[in-house]
Design an enzyme around this catalytic site. Structure first.
Site, PDB file in Angstrom:
ATOM      1  CB  CYS A   2      -0.955   0.104   1.177  1.00  0.00           C
ATOM      2  SG  CYS A   2      -2.184  -1.208   1.230  1.00  0.00           S
ATOM      3  NE  ARG A  27       4.612   1.865   0.018  1.00  0.00           N
ATOM      4  CZ  ARG A  27       5.637   1.659   0.816  1.00  0.00           C
ATOM      5  NH1 ARG A  27       6.858   1.888   0.389  1.00  0.00           N
ATOM      6  NH2 ARG A  27       5.464   1.243   2.054  1.00  0.00           N
ATOM      7  CD1 TRP A  73       0.068  -6.451  -2.790  1.00  0.00           C
ATOM      8  CD2 TRP A  73      -0.255  -6.912  -0.631  1.00  0.00           C
ATOM      9  NE1 TRP A  73       0.379  -7.778  -2.599  1.00  0.00           N
ATOM     10  CE2 TRP A  73       0.187  -8.088  -1.283  1.00  0.00           C
ATOM     11  CE3 TRP A  73      -0.524  -6.980   0.746  1.00  0.00           C
ATOM     12  CZ2 TRP A  73       0.372  -9.304  -0.615  1.00  0.00           C
ATOM     13  CZ3 TRP A  73      -0.340  -8.186   1.404  1.00  0.00           C
ATOM     14  CH2 TRP A  73       0.097  -9.324   0.721  1.00  0.00           C
ATOM     15  CG  ASN A  97       1.569   1.065   4.187  1.00  0.00           C
ATOM     16  OD1 ASN A  97       1.299  -0.126   4.023  1.00  0.00           O
ATOM     17  ND2 ASN A  97       2.803   1.513   4.276  1.00  0.00           N
ATOM     18  N   GLY A  98      -0.801  -0.557   6.209  1.00  0.00           N
ATOM     19  CA  GLY A  98      -0.497  -1.356   7.401  1.00  0.00           C
ATOM     20  C   GLY A  98      -1.661  -2.261   7.752  1.00  0.00           C
ATOM     21  CD  GLU A 476      17.230 -13.501  -6.463  1.00  0.00           C
ATOM     22  OE1 GLU A 476      16.632 -13.966  -5.484  1.00  0.00           O
ATOM     23  OE2 GLU A 476      16.907 -12.430  -6.999  1.00  0.00           O
ATOM     24  CE  LYS A 480      14.176 -11.619  -8.967  1.00  0.00           C
ATOM     25  NZ  LYS A 480      14.587 -11.058  -7.761  1.00  0.00           N
ATOM     26  CD  GLU A 483      10.122 -11.877  -7.929  1.00  0.00           C
ATOM     27  OE1 GLU A 483       9.410 -11.380  -7.063  1.00  0.00           O
ATOM     28  OE2 GLU A 483      11.361 -11.728  -7.959  1.00  0.00           O
ATOM     29  CG  HIS A 499      17.465 -38.355  -2.525  1.00  0.00           C
ATOM     30  ND1 HIS A 499      17.754 -39.660  -2.186  1.00  0.00           N
ATOM     31  CD2 HIS A 499      18.663 -37.750  -2.740  1.00  0.00           C
ATOM     32  CE1 HIS A 499      19.068 -39.832  -2.169  1.00  0.00           C
ATOM     33  NE2 HIS A 499      19.637 -38.682  -2.511  1.00  0.00           N
ATOM     34  CE  LYS A 596      11.688  -2.720  -5.081  1.00  0.00           C
ATOM     35  NZ  LYS A 596      12.139  -4.068  -5.382  1.00  0.00           N
TER      36      LYS A 596
END
Ligand code: F6R
Length: 601
Positions: A2, A27, A73, A97-98, A476, A480, A483, A499, A596
């Protein structure tokens, strides 16, 4: 997670707040909205989905000089128009935001007092709470202060009230919030990019601070309503870092900046001499055990650092994701250092892990990109990475800057612990000089990686394998790719595949195999042959020339010292992921469901 922005001044407010939201859309982009005061009335315009949907509904010419905006978000309630912010009750409109952790009990109390709610959000409860207290005391500051004392959780709030069209109010606890002053008016915002068009001067609020912002004044209060002074900070980065500069996506632009980011980070802490390492990292010399704690990609740099510091400095390192670390039993001793790695410095789990370590009496070091962020401010020591503003949700240049800091730390600790001898250190110094050119060459070689992406982008799953450091790089590379392209991807230790996971390999399944560890390359090649024998389409990444053709594609990378090699390993994988996502028409800078800065747990 947010983004909020508010403006009050001499200019028309809607275009300014909208452009602030554009810079904060990274955000969250589930919905967006703006509230403004015109003719002593609060007006709200909001829309589901990306900011562009809101744009069509806004009157950019509206006669107003005060507005607050939000890009969401979703946490409480689905991403629809009703749950979009701003939320309004009575004379108040709020952007948030929160997360308000106790919103259910507050909501029940308010329902018992006759309030009805339209949305599923915790934010509407804040607006109702303000309305409730305002009816009692008719004083906006006292009302916000009373409500603040009841709210539990994280919140950065922008508030307007139709009884005071000359002010915006702000309140902060555990979510980032800046206040900024410009020639044509004043701002509140979740992050610096929102204000950069107008000013580079800003103040940081501390937890429980509250602010009253008018067109000419900014007054900041503590929790007891005493006026407090804040230092004015200057953002020194370039304004352009928040713009695409001709690149199709921020991610591509940021990948292209990585040679400069490497240079900036190195130059900040290292001038080619061991003395500069002693000066900047000398405080590390007495720690005998290190815990590295972070989330996502930042955690992956911790996995890499674990291998480097253990191998080259003989110090045991434990690496864990912050969401686990914060709740588990940790075995500290008096010589333990906890390192928190974070681009934003606001990631809720990382911040909580930091606070836990501090309350356990352990020393903490932040490796953080955003200056003045909570993780940076609350840690005992802080090393800033010099990536500049990173806008793309998928991190690239901040990741490389974190690896760069860990390379320097490993060099220093390796040298003082006598694992890295003078000759080896000098060879690393030489490699450091070569790195910017090598990084640029890799970036310029993008067509080779794009050609591979063109061959694999239609696959439903893509595996990454490697051993040791190469496994860390696989983590990583895989994150990348998945996502931003939404292709299922798993990173596996090369020796572990058989395995269980190897049953997923079928004809043409892409397997990206990383092999940069000379002592393990033969073992990895054996594992590659196992998947190849089962039909895998093998993409082999290494500087070690293969002796026989056990692969379908070869990503050849330059060889440097292992302390630096990880940077050169990830760049082709970033570009590969980018092109796979582009071919699949994905929204590269704003992948679905993500944001983000993850300021909720
Ligand atoms: C992935 C990515 C995330 C972040 C993670 C931590 O591309 O960007 O995995 O690395 O959310 O964020 P920071 O570094 O801000 O703590």
């Amino acid at each position: 997670m947010c983004g909020i922005v508010g403006y009050i001044g001499t200019s028309k407010a809607i275009p300014i707040v909208y452009s602030g939201l554009e810079s904060l859309e990274y955000r969250g982009y589930d919905s967006a909205g703006i509230a403004y005061i015109s003719n002593k009335t609060v007006h709200i315009v909001k829309e589901k989905g990306k900011l562009i949907n809101l744009k069509e509904k806004l009157d950019f010419d509206a006669n107003t000089n005060v507005a607050i905006g939000h890009t969401r978000w979703a946490t409480h309630g689905v991403a629809n128009k009703i749950n979009a912010h701003p939320h309004s009750v009575g004379k108040f409109a709020v952007v948030h935001n929160g997360i308000i952790e106790n919103y259910i009990s507050l909501k029940n109390d308010l329902i018992n007092n006759g309030y009805k709610f339209k949305s599923d959000t915790d934010t509407e409860v804040i607006a109702a709470l303000l309305d409730y207290y305002y009816k009692e005391n008719k004083n906006i500051l006292t009302t916000i202060n009373k409500a603040a004392k009841l709210l539990k959780g994280s919140f950065a709030l922008g508030i307007i009230c139709s009884d005071d069209h000359d002010a915006i109010y702000a309140l902060k606890n555990s979510s980032p919030l800046i206040i900024a002053k410009s020639k044509s008016g004043n701002f509140l915002a979740s992050d610096v990019p929102a204000i950069l068009k107008y000013t580079n001067k800003y103040m940081l609020l501390d937890d429980t601070d509250m602010a009253k912002i008018t067109k000419d004044t900014i007054t900041i209060y503590d929790a007891n309503l005493n006026i407090v002074n804040k230092e004015t900070l200057t953002f020194t980065g370039s304004k352009n870092t928040a713009e695409k500069n001709g690149y199709e996506h921020f991610m591509l632009k940021e990948i292209n900046e990585q040679d400069k980011v490497f240079t900036n980070t190195i130059n900040t802490y290292f001038d080619g001499t061991i003395d500069s390492l002693k000066k900047n990292f000398g405080f590390l010399k007495d720690f005998k055990k290190i815990d590295i704690v972070a989330c996502g990609s930042a955690y992956h740099t911790g996995v890499i650092a674990k291998h480097l510091i253990e191998d080259y400095a003989n110090i045991p390192v434990y690496t864990e994701v912050a969401s686990e670390y914060r709740y588990q039993k940790n075995f500290y001793d008096k010589d333990t250092l906890v390192i928190l790695v974070s681009q934003s410095g606001e990631t809720a789990d990382t911040l909580a892990a930091l606070r836990k370590a501090k309350s356990d009496g352990v020393k903490t070091l932040a490796i953080v990109n955003v200056v003045g962020s909570s993780v940076a401010r609350e840690s005992d020591y802080c090393i800033y990475t010099k990536a500049g503003i990173e806008v793309s949700v998928a991190t690239t240049k901040a990741y490389v800057s974190q690896l760069t800091v860990f390379s320097l730390i490993t060099m220093y600790l390796g040298y003082i612990n006598k694992v890295i001898k003078k000759d080896e250190l000098e060879n690393i110094f030489k490699d450091i000089k070569k790195m910017p050119k090598l990084i640029k060459e890799e970036i310029n070689n993008y067509q080779a990686y794009y050609a591979i992406a063109d061959k694999i982008y239609k696959n439903k799953q893509i595996f990454f394998i490697g051993r040791g450091l190469d496994y860390a790089n696989s983590l990583e590379g895989s994150l990348k790719l998945k996502e931003i392209s939404y292709i299922n991807s798993v990173a596996y230790q090369a020796g572990e595949l058989k395995h269980g996971t190897i049953s997923l390999i079928e004809e043409n399944t892409p397997v990206i195999a990383i092999a940069t560890n000379k002592s393990l390359v033969d073992k990895t090649i054996s594992n590659i042959k196992e998947v190849k024998a089962r039909g895998a389409y093998v993409i082999y990444e290494s500087f070690i020339e293969p002796v026989d053709k056990f692969y379908n594609e070869f990503i050849k990378i330059p060889e440097v010292h292992p302390i630096l090699e990880n940077i050169l390993t990830i760049i082709p994988l970033q570009l590969l992921a980018y092109k796979v996502a582009k071919n699949n028409n994905c929204d590269i800078d704003k992948p679905r469901n993500l944001a983000k800065s993850v300021t909720v747990e």
